[in-house]
Write a protein that holds these residues in place. Sequence first.
Motif, PDB file in Angstrom:
ATOM      1  N   GLY A   1       0.771  -1.266  -0.075  1.00 42.02           N
ATOM      2  CA  GLY A   1      -0.138   0.087  -0.035  1.00 42.02           C
ATOM      3  C   GLY A   1       0.832   1.426  -0.048  1.00 42.02           C
ATOM      4  N   LEU A   2       1.990   1.220   0.845  1.00 41.61           N
ATOM      5  CA  LEU A   2       2.850   2.447   0.672  1.00 41.61           C
ATOM      6  C   LEU A   2       3.364   2.643  -0.453  1.00 41.61           C
ATOM      7  N   GLU A   3       3.863   1.675  -1.451  1.00 39.48           N
ATOM      8  CA  GLU A   3       4.463   1.756  -2.565  1.00 39.48           C
ATOM      9  C   GLU A   3       3.545   2.099  -3.529  1.00 39.48           C
ATOM     10  N   SER A   4       2.107   1.728  -3.564  1.00 41.20           N
ATOM     11  CA  SER A   4       1.113   1.986  -4.522  1.00 41.20           C
ATOM     12  C   SER A   4       0.895   3.676  -4.280  1.00 41.20           C
ATOM     13  N   GLY A  52       7.945   5.190  -0.176  1.00 41.14           N
ATOM     14  CA  GLY A  52       7.112   4.682   0.825  1.00 41.14           C
ATOM     15  C   GLY A  52       7.499   3.192   1.237  1.00 41.14           C
ATOM     16  N   LEU A  53       7.806   2.416   0.334  1.00 42.74           N
ATOM     17  CA  LEU A  53       8.145   1.095   0.542  1.00 42.74           C
ATOM     18  C   LEU A  53       9.551   1.299   1.510  1.00 42.74           C
ATOM     19  N   GLY A  54      10.544   2.160   1.145  1.00 42.38           N
ATOM     20  CA  GLY A  54      11.621   1.836   1.892  1.00 42.38           C
ATOM     21  C   GLY A  54      11.524   2.668   3.167  1.00 42.38           C
ATOM     22  N   ALA A  55      10.642   3.614   3.222  1.00 40.94           N
ATOM     23  CA  ALA A  55      10.414   4.313   4.696  1.00 40.94           C
ATOM     24  C   ALA A  55       9.712   3.178   5.665  1.00 40.94           C
ATOM     25  N   GLY A  56       8.734   2.839   5.164  1.00 41.55           N
ATOM     26  CA  GLY A  56       8.126   1.534   5.838  1.00 41.55           C
ATOM     27  C   GLY A  56       9.155   0.467   6.369  1.00 41.55           C
ATOM     28  N   ALA A  57       9.776  -0.056   5.310  1.00 42.77           N
ATOM     29  CA  ALA A  57      10.728  -1.099   5.676  1.00 42.77           C
ATOM     30  C   ALA A  57      11.796  -0.711   6.745  1.00 42.77           C
ATOM     31  N   ALA A  58      12.282   0.537   6.709  1.00 41.48           N
ATOM     32  CA  ALA A  58      13.352   0.863   7.536  1.00 41.48           C
ATOM     33  C   ALA A  58      12.677   1.081   8.830  1.00 41.48           C
TER      34      ALA A  58
END
Length: 347
Positions: free
Chosen positions: A244-247, A253-259
């Motif tokens: 969802g963050l990447e979309s 968004g994906l990188g921030a969530g993974a971090a």
Amino acid sequence: MPPKHETRPAPAPNAGALAGPSPATAVRMLLGVIIGLTAVVVVMLCAFALPSVKGGPNHVPLGLAGPQPATQALQKGLDADAWDVKLYPDPQALQAAIKQRDISGGLALGAGGITVYTASAGGQQASAAITALGSGMAARQQSKATVSDVVPFPADDPRGAGFTASGLPLIFGGIMPAIVLLRLFPGHANLRRRLTGAILFALVAGASVAAVLQYGFGSLHGDYWLTALGLSLGMAALSIPFLGLESLLGFAGLGAGAAVMMLIGNPLSGMAGPHWLPTGWATLGQLLPPGASGSLVRAISFFDGTGAGAPALTLGLWALAGLLLSLIADRRTTRRPHPEALAPAAA
């Protein structure tokens, strides 16, 4: 004669674009990057060093049983920030409270000495602290301390090494499928395929990890299928929000969530026990998917599901939030006009 096409000179490159930002803008950008990266480093330091520097009993629920004057005197002498003391009429009631997860352990005071009741499967560090507390009291009274582990880890893994080590693989089990699915099925049209793939992966991977931990390592016991579903829910609560963050925000968004999950969720997950961090940090860790996943698996595998409701709800809300982010991104993309629709107007 055929008409001659007029040849127009190519537009000159934008001098401003070639020159880059102005000196004032460059300074602001540089300061923003420096401050942002410094904040990231400080947060990482706090998250990873906090369990070691500030780790210790923090409001650990402790039960006391025995003669009332002795238990009340002991209760007044204990550190209120370290122990939340509850009194019980007899050792049987104290053991029942441990199994129901009302307390992490307890001490039964008697004429023959002190009996220390622990639940190592509920948290190794808290159990060790309770054991040290009882042994120290017995030494001061020149009596003996007997230790009884009411809820132990399985005999094949008495220290719970397999369970404790499962936290980081669970996080990768949420990050990696999101990255792979985004590469295999890019674009708005493949949103449903990515979500379906994330759910199917979580189910298969959860069953596989549960089988390895329970039947391969002997680190878990209890209902296998419920444990597998708990692990699957934990992975889905990571991978669906990542999608969802990447979309919605792109790769940033994906990188921030993974971090956040790797650098904050992992060290604050409380896999060795949730009562070893300061209260606010422990609460934050349990609100993130890594900590909630560990608590859910602990409850299912060692306590017959007692205490599984809160972490299961937390993970379900994370998965729902990821789905909502994907739907918002889908609606935003659907409302955006396509280039084919704009072509006649441009002509």
